[in-house]
Write an enzyme that holds these catalytic residues in place. Structure first.
Site, PDB file in Angstrom:
ATOM      1  N   SER A 189      42.173  45.184  36.135  1.00 11.74           N
ATOM      2  CA  SER A 189      41.860  46.621  36.063  1.00 11.74           C
ATOM      3  C   SER A 189      43.098  47.480  36.329  1.00 11.74           C
ATOM      4  O   SER A 189      43.123  48.653  35.977  1.00 11.74           O
ATOM      5  CB  SER A 189      40.758  46.985  37.065  1.00 11.74           C
ATOM      6  OG  SER A 189      41.167  46.710  38.386  1.00 11.74           O
ATOM      7  N   HIS A 190      44.136  46.907  36.960  1.00 12.30           N
ATOM      8  CA  HIS A 190      45.330  47.689  37.301  1.00 12.30           C
ATOM      9  C   HIS A 190      46.612  47.016  36.829  1.00 12.30           C
ATOM     10  O   HIS A 190      47.665  47.171  37.422  1.00 12.30           O
ATOM     11  CB  HIS A 190      45.337  48.015  38.800  1.00 12.30           C
ATOM     12  CG  HIS A 190      44.273  49.018  39.130  1.00 12.30           C
ATOM     13  ND1 HIS A 190      42.946  48.675  39.234  1.00 12.30           N
ATOM     14  CD2 HIS A 190      44.324  50.356  39.304  1.00 12.30           C
ATOM     15  CE1 HIS A 190      42.225  49.752  39.480  1.00 12.30           C
ATOM     16  NE2 HIS A 190      43.028  50.789  39.523  1.00 12.30           N
ATOM     17  N   ASP A 225      37.503  48.514  36.190  1.00 14.14           N
ATOM     18  CA  ASP A 225      36.686  47.378  35.731  1.00 14.14           C
ATOM     19  C   ASP A 225      35.518  47.875  34.888  1.00 14.14           C
ATOM     20  O   ASP A 225      35.165  47.251  33.886  1.00 14.14           O
ATOM     21  CB  ASP A 225      36.193  46.558  36.928  1.00 14.14           C
ATOM     22  CG  ASP A 225      37.241  45.568  37.398  1.00 14.14           C
ATOM     23  OD1 ASP A 225      37.957  45.020  36.537  1.00 14.14           O
ATOM     24  OD2 ASP A 225      37.361  45.358  38.622  1.00 14.14           O
TER      25      ASP A 225
END
Ligand code: NDP
Ligand code: PYC
Length: 344
Positions: free
Chosen positions: A51-52, A192
């Protein structure tokens, strides 16, 4: 670059970092921002934080297109001899502001035993653990928190008030890696949720409600309804604390104001961040070495029973990435290369 499993590629870390920098340069960012942002994005993908990782390059592109972020602003660091360091990011992305404030944070923490870094007016898109690891590398413990956009309903409600509001903590350890945890106070990070939305896959149960307040696992429905805090009223209270400590307390926006400012552009949130640092030597005095030993005993008591420490998965992914190359989702990688004018 080589293919791994279906839909994934393996890319040497140096090559990946170069591609990220090229994509960020293509957005027109000043070189100091490119370097600082690429460091946290490459670190995210290296540590398998989907997600990052490189997904954040697309978030940054959307933020730049929205036209509110300053691509060149040099952060202004203010220190007045107290334990507080303030950095005005001047409406640029946050990683450079953190890097500019860090040396002074470490210095005031050594001098006073505790230190606070208040970053204001930044566009924030990143995970917090890269910052935490930069602080523990100074032998300091650290706690960081930041609001985001108002996407999360309070426990018992169904309308967004809080952001996904991450809290991260780090403890320096002997050896190469510290103890770190870092999590959203929402049941799932927004990043997410967005990845579920991209792939058309349902969310895990209990992550949010639709616009009518009914539980839903549809990422599109939850995005237009409300996400839930993790752990019911407990996560909800922590999310509220983050709004107060890293918003109202430091004179910056809460997640509601950030979302209002966004006005539907879908840019990264704009607000502040609070980072606290603690010097074990100053706080523990002559007992600090013993404190470190007792901390290690506690970690052993956790791992000896087969439980794992937070960040263990991440550190293992890091070792794998350094050895074998970083695993990247092929579709996202191609989108990022296209931004930089490259080919897949
Ligand atoms: P996760 O739920 O993936 O992980 C939370 C933490 O718990 C991690 O430190 C993780 O370590 C640890 N952990 C997970 N499983 C276990 C286990 N079984 N035993 C022990 N520890 C465990 O994090 P989130 O999805 O909530 O957040 C992901 C990232 O999103 C964070 O880095 C956060 O900073 C970022 N974020 C940023 C926001 C912003 O506004 N800038 C907003 C919200 C989130 P490990 O990594 O090793 O699995
Ligand atoms: O994943 O919730 C999130 C997030 C918000 C801002 C950056 N990441």
């Amino acid at each position: 670059m080589s293919a791994t499993t279906a839909g994934a590629l393996r890319v040497p870390l140096d090559e990946l970092a170069g591609r990220i920098r090229a994509a960020l340069r293509g957005l027109g960012l000043a070189e100091a921002h490119v370097q600082a942002m690429a460091r946290v994005i490459a670190a995210g993908q290296r540590d398998a934080c989907q997600s990052h990782g490189i997904y954040r390059v697309l978030t940054c592109a959307r933020t730049v297109r929205a036209g509110k972020v300053d691509l060149h602003a040099e952060p202004v660091v203010e220190a007045d001899g107290s334990a507080v360091v303030r950095v005005d990011a001047r409406h640029a992305f946050s990683p450079l502001a953190f890097e500019r404030g860090l040396p002074m944070l470490a210095e005031v923490t050594r001098r006073h035993g505790v230190g606070a870094l208040a970053i204001r007016h930044c566009f924030h898109f990143s995970a917090l653990w890269p910052e935490i690891e930069m602080i523990t590398a100074h032998g300091l413990a650290a706690l960081a928190m930041t609001p985001s956009h108002a996407w999360v309903a309070p426990a018992g409600g169904h309308k967004p008030v809080f952001g996904t509001n991450p809290i991260a903590f780090g403890w320096p350890r002997p050896g190469p890696t510290p103890l770190v945890f870092d999590f959203a106070t929402s049941a799932i990070a927004r990043g997410d949720l967005e990845l579920h939305r991209r792939t058309g896959t349902p969310l895990p149960p209990d992550c949010g409600v639709d616009a009518a307040g009914h539980p839903s696992t549809d990422p599109v429905a939850v995005a237009s309804g409300a996400m839930r805090a993790f752990g019911g009223h407990k996560g909800s209270a922590l999310a509220m604390m983050v709004e107060l400590m890293a918003g109202a307390l430091i004179g910056d926006w809460t997640s509601r104001e950030s979302l209002d400012f966004d006005a539907g552009a879908g840019a990264a949130p704009c607000h502040g961040e609070l980072i606290l640092a603690f010097d074990p030597v100053r706080l523990g005095g002559a007992d600090s070495v013993d404190g470190q030993r007792r901390a290690e005993d506690m970690f052993d008591a956790i791992t000896a029973q087969g439980a794992r420490l937070p960040s263990q998965r991440r550190f293992e992914a890091r070792e794998r990435s350094l050895r074998e190359g970083v695993t990247v989702p092929a579709g996202l990688y191609r989108e990022m290369l296209a931004m930089a004018g490259g080919v897949a």
